[in-house]
Design a protein around this motif. Structure first.
Motif, short mmCIF file in Angstrom:
data_model
loop_
_atom_site.label_atom_id
_atom_site.label_comp_id
_atom_site.label_asym_id
_atom_site.label_seq_id
_atom_site.Cartn_x
_atom_site.Cartn_y
_atom_site.Cartn_z
N LEU A 1 27.02 24.72 79.65
CA LEU A 1 25.96 25.43 80.38
C LEU A 1 25.48 24.61 81.58
CD1 LEU A 1 24.42 28.03 80.35
CD2 LEU A 1 22.83 27.07 78.69
N GLN A 2 25.40 23.29 81.36
CA GLN A 2 24.96 22.44 82.46
C GLN A 2 25.97 22.48 83.62
OE1 GLN A 2 24.28 18.31 81.33
NE2 GLN A 2 22.32 18.43 82.40
N VAL A 3 27.26 22.38 83.28
CA VAL A 3 28.29 22.43 84.33
C VAL A 3 28.23 23.80 85.03
CG1 VAL A 3 30.78 22.46 84.77
CG2 VAL A 3 29.82 20.78 83.19
N ALA A 4 28.17 24.85 84.21
CA ALA A 4 28.18 26.21 84.79
C ALA A 4 26.98 26.41 85.71
CB ALA A 4 28.16 27.24 83.67
N THR A 5 25.82 25.94 85.31
CA THR A 5 24.63 26.14 86.12
C THR A 5 24.71 25.33 87.41
OG1 THR A 5 23.47 26.29 84.00
CG2 THR A 5 22.10 26.22 85.95
N THR A 6 25.16 24.08 87.29
CA THR A 6 25.25 23.22 88.47
C THR A 6 26.25 23.79 89.48
OG1 THR A 6 24.98 21.41 86.93
CG2 THR A 6 25.54 20.80 89.17
N GLU A 7 27.34 24.35 88.96
CA GLU A 7 28.41 24.79 89.87
C GLU A 7 28.39 26.30 90.12
OE1 GLU A 7 31.97 23.31 88.00
OE2 GLU A 7 31.42 21.22 88.37
N ALA A 8 27.29 26.95 89.73
CA ALA A 8 27.25 28.42 89.77
C ALA A 8 27.56 29.00 91.15
CB ALA A 8 25.91 28.92 89.27
N ALA A 9 26.93 28.45 92.18
CA ALA A 9 27.07 29.03 93.52
C ALA A 9 28.52 28.91 93.99
CB ALA A 9 26.13 28.34 94.49
N GLU A 10 29.09 27.73 93.78
CA GLU A 10 30.47 27.46 94.19
C GLU A 10 31.44 28.38 93.42
OE1 GLU A 10 33.39 23.69 93.45
OE2 GLU A 10 31.23 23.36 93.39
N THR A 11 31.22 28.49 92.11
CA THR A 11 32.10 29.32 91.28
C THR A 11 32.02 30.78 91.72
OG1 THR A 11 31.71 27.85 89.42
CG2 THR A 11 32.60 30.00 88.89
N GLU A 12 30.81 31.22 91.98
CA GLU A 12 30.59 32.62 92.37
C GLU A 12 31.38 32.94 93.66
OE1 GLU A 12 27.39 34.61 91.47
OE2 GLU A 12 27.59 36.12 93.05
N THR A 13 31.30 32.04 94.65
CA THR A 13 32.03 32.29 95.91
C THR A 13 33.53 32.32 95.65
OG1 THR A 13 30.29 30.99 96.92
CG2 THR A 13 32.18 31.48 98.31
N THR A 14 34.01 31.37 94.84
CA THR A 14 35.45 31.31 94.57
C THR A 14 35.93 32.57 93.87
OG1 THR A 14 35.13 28.96 94.17
CG2 THR A 14 37.26 29.86 93.53
#
Ligand SMILES: Cc1ncc(COP(=O)(O)O)c(C=O)c1O
Length: 389
Positions: free
Chosen positions: A259-272
Motif C-alpha cells: 500500500l505504501q509503494v502504491a500510494t507513493t507511486e500512484a500518480a506515476e502508475t496512473e499516467t503509465t
C-alpha cells in the motif's frame, strides 16, 4: 504470456516480497504470544504495519481489521451489521453490479427475511454509465435502512462511484455506509479522512501485494459513527474479538508495504497505465471494425485508468480468448468466471446476454510495457481475423 488481467490480480512487487520474507523465516513468532521476545517482535511489526495501512487510507489504526481478503471483509461487514443482536433495522441497499461477495451475502440475508434493494445503475450510453442512480437511491433509503453497500470502483468496467454523494444520502436516514474498495485502494485516492465511509473493504493482491490478506476498516469514516458488527470467525479473540485467528505478520507487513509503494507511486502508475490502456484501445479499434467500449468513456475521470472493457461486433469473448492463448485477459470477472453466466455487470448496464458474451475485459498494470501492448494488439487482431466470418 502477456498479462493484461490486473483486475483479477496483480503480481507481487519484488520490494514487497523482500520485506515479507524475514517474517516467515528469521522472525517467525506468533504475534499473539507476547510473553517472550519472539512474539513481541512480531506483534510490533504488525502494529507498525497497521499504522502504515491506516495512514494510507486516512483512518485511525484501531479501526483496521486484517482479514483473508475482500471476500471475507465484505461478508463480515454486511452480515456483521445485520446479524448483530442489537441491530433493529432490517433493510440493506446495494447495487445490481456489486461483486458476488456482496450480492451473495445480500441474497442470503433476503432469504432470512431481511429486505434488500438492489439499485440500478445508469445504462450504457448515459453520461454516467455504470454509476448509481442517485435519485433512485435517495427514494429507496428509509428509517429501516441499516446499511448501504456500494463498491468504490467496479472490477469489470472500471466505473468509479460518487462516494461523497452516496455517503450523504446514506447518512441522511441514519444508515451506515460500507464500500467494497477492492479495485480502488492503491489505484486511486481513497481517503476516509475526506469521505465519510463507515466500513471499507480492500485486498492486498489487487495492489501488488500478497494474496490471502485484506482489510476491513470499521468506524473509520470522518464522523467515526458507532458500528456494531457480529464476528464471522470466533475463537481466540484476536483483533478485539472481531476476527479470531493468528495474524500472519508476513502478510500484514506485505499488505502495508504494497500500500505504501502504491500510494507513493500512484500518480506515476496512473499516467503509465492510462497511456498503455489508450494505446491498446487505439490498436484494437484500428484493427477490428465495430468494437464498442462498455462503461464510461476512456477519458472519463470516473473510470479506472487501467481498465478497458469492450464488446466485439461478432464472436464471443471466450472464443477470442481461446484464439489468443498468449494474452491473459478475461471474458467477465475472474471472480465469477467459474460459472458460464453472462456478466451481471454488463447486463446491469443494459447489455443483452449476447452482447455481454461478446465482451472482454483488459486490466493494464504497472509492470506492463509498451512492447507488450504492441505484441498483444498484433495477436488479438490476428486472432480475431481468424475467427470472424
Ligand atoms: C470488487 C471486488 N470485490 C471483492 C473481490 C474479492 O477479493 P478477494 O480475492 O480478496 O477475496 C474482488 C476480486 O476480484 C473484487 O474485484
Amino acid at each position: 504470456m502477456i498479462y493484461l488481467d490486473n483486475h483479477a490480480t496483480t503480481p507481487c512487487d519484488r520490494r514487497v516480497v523482500d520485506q515479507m520474507l524475514p517474517w516467515m523465516t528469521e522472525f517467525f513468532g506468533n504475534p499473539h504470544s507476547t510473553s517472550h521476545e519472539c512474539g513481541r517482535r512480531a506483534a510490533a511489526a504488525i502494529e507498525t504495519a497497521l499504522a502504515v495501512i491506516a495512514q494510507s487510507i486516512g483512518v485511525p489504526a484501531d479501526s483496521v481489521l486484517i482479514t483473508s481478503g475482500a471476500t471475507e471483509s465484505n461478508n463480515l461487514a454486511i452480515d456483521g451489521v445485520f446479524r448483530h443482536p442489537r441491530q433493529k433495522r432490517r433493510h440493506l441497499i446495494t447495487t445490481a453490479i456489486e461483486h458476488p461477495s456482496v450480492l451473495d451475502v445480500a441474497s442470503r440475508l433476503e432469504k432470512d427475511g431481511f429486505r434488500v434493494t438492489r439499485l440500478a445503475v445508469h445504462p450504457a450510453g448515459h453520461a454516467q454509465a455504470g454509476q448509481v442512480d442517485l435519485d433512485a437511491f435517495a427514494a429507496a433509503v428509509d428509517d429501516d435502512t441499516a446499511l448501504v453497500s456500494v463498491h468504490w470502483a467496479n472490477n469489470e468496467i472500471g466505473v468509479i462511484q460518487p462516494m461523497p454523494q452516496i455517503a450523504a444520502i446514506a447518512h441522511s436516514c441514519g444508515a451506515l455506509l460500507h464500500s467494497d474498495a477492492t479495485q480502488a485502494v492503491g489505484r486511486i485516492d481513497v481517503n476516509l479522512g475526506q469521505v465519510d465511509v463507515d466500513l471499507l473493504s480492500a485486498s492486498a493482491h489487487k495492489f501488488y501485494g500478497p494474496k490471502g490478506v485484506g482489510m476491513l476498516t470499521v468506524a473509520g469514516g470522518t464522523t467515526r459513527r458507532r458500528v456494531r458488527i457480529k464476528p464471522l470467525i470466533v475463537g481466540g479473540g484476536q483483533q478485539r474479538n472481531l476476527r479470531s485467528g493468528t495474524m500472519a505478520p508476513a502478510n500484514v507487513v506485505g499488505c502495508a508495504a504494497a500500500l505504501q509503494v502504491a500510494t507513493t507511486e500512484a500518480a506515476e502508475t496512473e499516467t503509465t497505465v492510462a497511456g498503455l490502456r489508450d494505446r491498446l484501445w487505439t490498436g484494437l479499434a484500428g484493427g477490428i471494425d465495430g468494437l464498442v467500449i462498455n462503461g464510461p468513456p476512456l477519458a472519463s475521470a470516473e473510470r479506472l485508468s487501467g481498465n478497458l472493457n469492450c464488446m466485439l461486433p461478432a464472436i464471443e469473448g471466450e472464443a477470442w480468448m481461446a484464439a489468443c492463448p498468449d494474452v491473459a485477459f478475461s471474458s467477465g470477472s475472474a471472480c465469477s468466471s467459474v460459472d458460464a453466466l453472462p456478466s451481471h455487470v454488463l447486463t446491469g448496464l443494459g447489455r443483452s446476454e449476447s452482447e455481454a458474451r461478446r465482451s472482454v475485459r483488459f486490466g493494464i498494470g504497472k509492470f506492463n510495457s509498451q512492447a507488450e501492448i504492441d505484441q498483444a494488439i498484433e495477436q488479438l487482431v490476428r486472432g480475431y481475423a481468424k475467427l470472424s466470418p
